[in-house]
Write a protein that holds these residues in place. Structure first.
Motif, PDB file in Angstrom:
ATOM      1  N   LYS A  61      -6.397   0.548  -8.830  1.00 18.17           N
ATOM      2  CA  LYS A  61      -7.721   0.455  -9.455  1.00 18.17           C
ATOM      3  C   LYS A  61      -7.688   1.023 -10.873  1.00 18.17           C
ATOM      4  O   LYS A  61      -8.422   0.576 -11.738  1.00 18.17           O
ATOM      5  N   ASP A  62      -6.837   2.021 -11.081  1.00 17.18           N
ATOM      6  CA  ASP A  62      -6.795   2.735 -12.361  1.00 17.18           C
ATOM      7  C   ASP A  62      -5.712   2.226 -13.307  1.00 17.18           C
ATOM      8  O   ASP A  62      -5.692   2.603 -14.470  1.00 17.18           O
ATOM      9  N   LYS A  91      -2.747  -0.984 -14.617  1.00 15.86           N
ATOM     10  CA  LYS A  91      -2.379  -2.396 -14.655  1.00 15.86           C
ATOM     11  C   LYS A  91      -1.136  -2.549 -13.790  1.00 15.86           C
ATOM     12  O   LYS A  91      -0.224  -1.727 -13.832  1.00 15.86           O
ATOM     13  N   SER A 134      -3.061   4.602  -7.909  1.00 20.49           N
ATOM     14  CA  SER A 134      -4.021   3.635  -7.406  1.00 20.49           C
ATOM     15  C   SER A 134      -4.056   2.428  -8.335  1.00 20.49           C
ATOM     16  O   SER A 134      -4.159   2.586  -9.551  1.00 20.49           O
ATOM     17  N   ARG A 191       0.840  -1.206   0.000  1.00 24.72           N
ATOM     18  CA  ARG A 191       0.000   0.000   0.000  1.00 24.72           C
ATOM     19  C   ARG A 191       0.875   1.257   0.000  1.00 24.72           C
ATOM     20  O   ARG A 191       0.642   2.190  -0.772  1.00 24.72           O
ATOM     21  N   GLU A 211      -7.931  -8.260  -3.923  1.00 29.12           N
ATOM     22  CA  GLU A 211      -9.037  -8.155  -2.978  1.00 29.12           C
ATOM     23  C   GLU A 211      -8.980  -6.894  -2.118  1.00 29.12           C
ATOM     24  O   GLU A 211      -9.987  -6.221  -1.933  1.00 29.12           O
ATOM     25  N   LEU A 232      -6.720  -4.077  -2.453  1.00 30.08           N
ATOM     26  CA  LEU A 232      -6.481  -2.822  -3.162  1.00 30.08           C
ATOM     27  C   LEU A 232      -7.291  -2.705  -4.449  1.00 30.08           C
ATOM     28  O   LEU A 232      -7.201  -1.711  -5.154  1.00 30.08           O
ATOM     29  N   LYS A 233      -8.067  -3.745  -4.761  1.00 29.37           N
ATOM     30  CA  LYS A 233      -8.991  -3.728  -5.905  1.00 29.37           C
ATOM     31  C   LYS A 233      -8.301  -3.415  -7.231  1.00 29.37           C
ATOM     32  O   LYS A 233      -8.802  -2.642  -8.052  1.00 29.37           O
ATOM     33  N   ALA A 234      -7.126  -4.017  -7.453  1.00 28.78           N
ATOM     34  CA  ALA A 234      -6.423  -3.823  -8.720  1.00 28.78           C
ATOM     35  C   ALA A 234      -7.264  -4.394  -9.855  1.00 28.78           C
ATOM     36  O   ALA A 234      -7.849  -5.470  -9.732  1.00 28.78           O
ATOM     37  N   SER A 235      -7.318  -3.664 -10.960  1.00 28.80           N
ATOM     38  CA  SER A 235      -8.122  -4.129 -12.094  1.00 28.80           C
ATOM     39  C   SER A 235      -7.423  -5.263 -12.834  1.00 28.80           C
ATOM     40  O   SER A 235      -8.076  -6.200 -13.299  1.00 28.80           O
TER      41      SER A 235
END
Length: 150
Positions: free
Chosen positions: A21-22, A24, A19, A9, A47, A49-52
């Motif tokens: 999330k935004d 790769k 982030s 983190r 799970e 950090l919700k990486a795409s």
């Protein structure tokens, strides 16, 4: 797991200011790390950090990409550590770790000891360039504590 999550983190959010999330996320995977470590990193990224997208690539394969190879990435990667050197063949972007890996207990520790002995015997010359003392023991990427030469 909490310490690893805090480290990941901090790296992503504070140091890289990005982030997952935004973006790769590419993880340079250590081939010899336990599977549990890989699973923990993936769990944190996906799970918590919700990486795409998370892409795991073995670090020796990344070394070949860094050399400018494209397409069919195949080659021989030499991983030289302080106490061990490993030679790993890569074929079509896949490390051949089970059939062709070769390892020896010789690493930069041996080089360091040899150069230190040469320096102590007075056979190794230190030169000054641009007001910087060139120390071959440091310039060979070997980190060690050296006693002053007598």
């Amino acid at each position: 797991m909490q310490q690893m999550e805090a480290a990941i983190r901090k790296l992503l959010l504070r140091e890289l200011m990005s982030s997952p999330k935004d973006k790769k996320v590419l993880v340079a995977e250590d081939l010899f790390a336990p599977a549990q470590t890989r699973e923990t990193v993936l769990r944190i990224l996906l799970e918590k950090l919700k990486a795409s997208t998370v892409l795991l690539i073995p670090s020796p394969v990344l070394a070949l990409y860094a050399s400018g190879l494209e397409g069919d990435v195949s080659g021989l990667v030499v991983l030289s550590g302080y106490s061990e050197t490993t030679v790993l063949p890569i074929s079509n972007r896949l490390p051949l770790i089970y059939s062709s890996i070769s390892s020896t207990e010789l690493g930069s520790e041996m080089l360091h000891a040899s150069m230190l002995q040469l320096a102590q015997d007075g056979e190794l010359q230190f030169q000054s360039q641009n007001s910087r003392l060139l120390d071959p023991l440091v310039d060979c990427s070997t980190v060690a504590t050296l006693a002053p030469l007598k």
